[in-house]
Scaffold this motif. Structure first.
Motif, mmCIF file in Angstrom:
data_model
loop_
_atom_site.group_PDB
_atom_site.id
_atom_site.type_symbol
_atom_site.label_atom_id
_atom_site.label_comp_id
_atom_site.label_asym_id
_atom_site.label_seq_id
_atom_site.Cartn_x
_atom_site.Cartn_y
_atom_site.Cartn_z
ATOM 1 N N ALA A 185 3.499 4.244 4.919
ATOM 2 C CA ALA A 185 3.030 3.082 4.154
ATOM 3 C C ALA A 185 1.632 2.665 4.600
ATOM 4 C CB ALA A 185 4.013 1.912 4.329
ATOM 5 N N GLN A 186 1.377 2.720 5.924
ATOM 6 C CA GLN A 186 0.061 2.349 6.437
ATOM 7 C C GLN A 186 -1.016 3.319 5.959
ATOM 8 O OE1 GLN A 186 -0.055 2.191 10.700
ATOM 9 N NE2 GLN A 186 -2.052 1.179 10.770
ATOM 10 N N SER A 187 -0.712 4.584 5.968
ATOM 11 C CA SER A 187 -1.703 5.579 5.532
ATOM 12 C C SER A 187 -1.936 5.481 4.037
ATOM 13 C CB SER A 187 -1.243 6.985 5.913
ATOM 14 O OG SER A 187 -0.014 7.327 5.281
ATOM 15 N N GLU A 188 -0.896 5.171 3.270
ATOM 16 C CA GLU A 188 -1.076 5.024 1.819
ATOM 17 C C GLU A 188 -1.988 3.826 1.511
ATOM 18 O OE1 GLU A 188 3.052 6.887 -0.051
ATOM 19 O OE2 GLU A 188 2.967 4.765 0.488
ATOM 20 N N ALA A 189 -1.832 2.730 2.263
ATOM 21 C CA ALA A 189 -2.699 1.558 2.054
ATOM 22 C C ALA A 189 -4.144 1.882 2.392
ATOM 23 C CB ALA A 189 -2.197 0.390 2.908
ATOM 24 N N ALA A 190 -4.350 2.590 3.496
ATOM 25 C CA ALA A 190 -5.711 2.975 3.873
ATOM 26 C C ALA A 190 -6.321 3.885 2.829
ATOM 27 C CB ALA A 190 -5.693 3.656 5.241
ATOM 28 N N ASN A 234 -5.580 4.024 -0.406
ATOM 29 C CA ASN A 234 -5.900 3.285 -1.631
ATOM 30 C C ASN A 234 -7.199 2.498 -1.477
ATOM 31 O OD1 ASN A 234 -3.656 4.171 -3.050
ATOM 32 N ND2 ASN A 234 -2.336 2.517 -2.229
ATOM 33 N N ASN A 235 -7.411 1.897 -0.320
ATOM 34 C CA ASN A 235 -8.630 1.147 -0.071
ATOM 35 C C ASN A 235 -9.850 2.066 -0.066
ATOM 36 O OD1 ASN A 235 -10.049 -1.351 0.679
ATOM 37 N ND2 ASN A 235 -10.378 -0.305 2.647
ATOM 38 N N ASP A 265 -8.170 10.058 4.241
ATOM 39 C CA ASP A 265 -7.006 9.172 4.168
ATOM 40 C C ASP A 265 -5.921 9.770 3.281
ATOM 41 O OD1 ASP A 265 -8.246 7.427 5.844
ATOM 42 O OD2 ASP A 265 -8.945 6.069 4.261
#
Length: 388
Positions: free
Chosen positions: A116-121, A123-124, A156
């Motif tokens: 989840a953390q890598s997916e957020a990074a 997307n940003n 990312d």
């Protein structure tokens, strides 16, 4: 007669009696019977059997499971549950062991968070890259700045894929804590009990062997193999290949026939034999891995074959001999060339004639040329010795 005359005649009388005794003794010695030879040796003999005979080929075989799987844990941990007892029949997919899964559940939670953390990074970074591309089109930022943002987004994205793969591996590890049977079969009695620690890829938890059908593995000589291949024009003849019988260790005949399924790639250099595997159905689970049995096949029919009992044959220095009742009931040792076995009989290829009589009992102390007292018996007498 006076006393003096009697004294004079007595010595003469003794001499006369002595002469008569010597004469009778000499006469008796002259009438003594001549010494006789040794008494004939009592033996039992059989006429050589001549008849059309189907050739039977026998080979020592061993029952082997078609599928024998050593079950090892794919993940490490303590065995916390055992769902089957040793020796039981199991089915493909049936649960057998449960390994402690607490650490693997925790790993899934950690990997889900990392994903989840890598997916957020990602997307940003992706949105930043898109904005920089728009600014480049307006000459608001340098192309190098946009390229750097695009590279960051790709890094990312790769991190997302790595964390997704790691989560998938954690989920598979959790599934592997439940160990199931890979085949239908029977589990061995040497399986581990609950409480043991299993090392991934090393600890054998149990062995499962398939039981129906089974293989019977046996070896035949190079000469037999060549003979069969020549008879079948380059392949094993169907009369041999597809109609094999089994004789079990207790002498009983297995009710189902089998057929050759595998032939080894070459001759074993140490034994001079080739290994074959025949498949047999085993619905009653009578055949177990490790059992020994004789593989039997019917071959060609020998016209007018000569047969003698196996007990009539003696071996010496690699050669085979039989004792024949010769003319005048004298013992005669004769070398013979033996063919295949047929039950308790040998086929004789050379050395005997149909009119010959061979000794089957009383061979132990028999010498060539010895006089024999022969009792003729038949094949049935050999099968029923109590009736002789």
């Amino acid at each position: 007669m006076s006393l003096k005359d009697r004294k004079y005649q007595w010595p003469h009388l003794k001499l006369a009696m002595l002469l008569v005794l010597v004469t009778l003794t000499a006469a008796g010695c002259g009438n003594k019977p001549a010494a006789q030879g040794p008494a004939p040796v009592g033996v039992k003999a059989m006429q050589v059997i001549q008849k059309d005979t189907p050739i039977t080929y026998e080979y020592v075989g061993q029952v082997v499971a078609k599928n024998e799987v050593k079950i090892m844990a794919k993940v490490a941990g303590n065995i916390v549950a055992k769902m089957v007892n040793g020796g039981e029949t199991v089915h493909k997919g049936q649960p057998l062991f449960q390994i402690d899964d607490k650490q693997y559940k925790s790993a899934i939670l950690a990997d889900q968070a990392a994903l989840a953390q890598s997916e957020a990074a990602y997307n940003n970074a992706r949105m930043d890259a898109e904005r920089y591309q728009q600014l480049v089109a307006q000459d608001a930022v340098a192309q190098q700045t946009a390229d750097t943002a695009d590279a960051t987004a790709k890094q990312d994205a790769a991190a997302v894929e790595a964390n997704r793969a790691k989560l998938q591996q954690a989920q598979e590890d959790l599934q592997d804590t439940l160990i199931v049977s890979p085949v239908d079969g029977r589990i061995d009695v040497n399986d581990l009990s609950a409480g043991n620690y299993a090392v991934a890829g090393s600890t054998v938890l149990a062995t499962v062997s398939s039981v129906d059908p089974v293989w019977v593995q046996f070896s035949m000589s190079e000469n037999d193999y060549l003979k069969f291949m020549q008879t079948g024009n380059g392949t094993l003849p169907s009369s041999f290949k597809d109609n094999l019988k089994l004789t079990l260790s207790d002498g009983s005949t297995y009710p189902l026939t089998g057929k050759v399924e595998q032939i080894d790639r070459g001759i074993n250099q140490n034994t001079g034999t080739i290994t074959l595997k025949a498949v047999f159905s085993n619905p009653q689970k009578l055949l177990l891995p490790g059992m020994f049995a004789r593989v039997v096949s019917e071959g060609e029919v020998r016209k007018g074959a000569l047969l003698i009992p196996q007990r009539a044959v003696q071996q010496m220095l690699g050669k085979n001999f039989v004792t024949v009742v010769a003319e005048g009931d004298k013992a005669e040792s004769r070398a013979v060339k033996l063919g295949p076995k047929v039950g308790d009989l040998w086929i004789v290829e050379d050395g005997l004639a149909p009119t010959d009589r061979v000794v089957v009992e009383g061979l132990t102390k028999l010498q060539p040329g010895a006089a024999l007292k022969v009792t003729m018996i038949g094949l049935d007498d050999l099968k029923n010795p109590a009736q002789q």
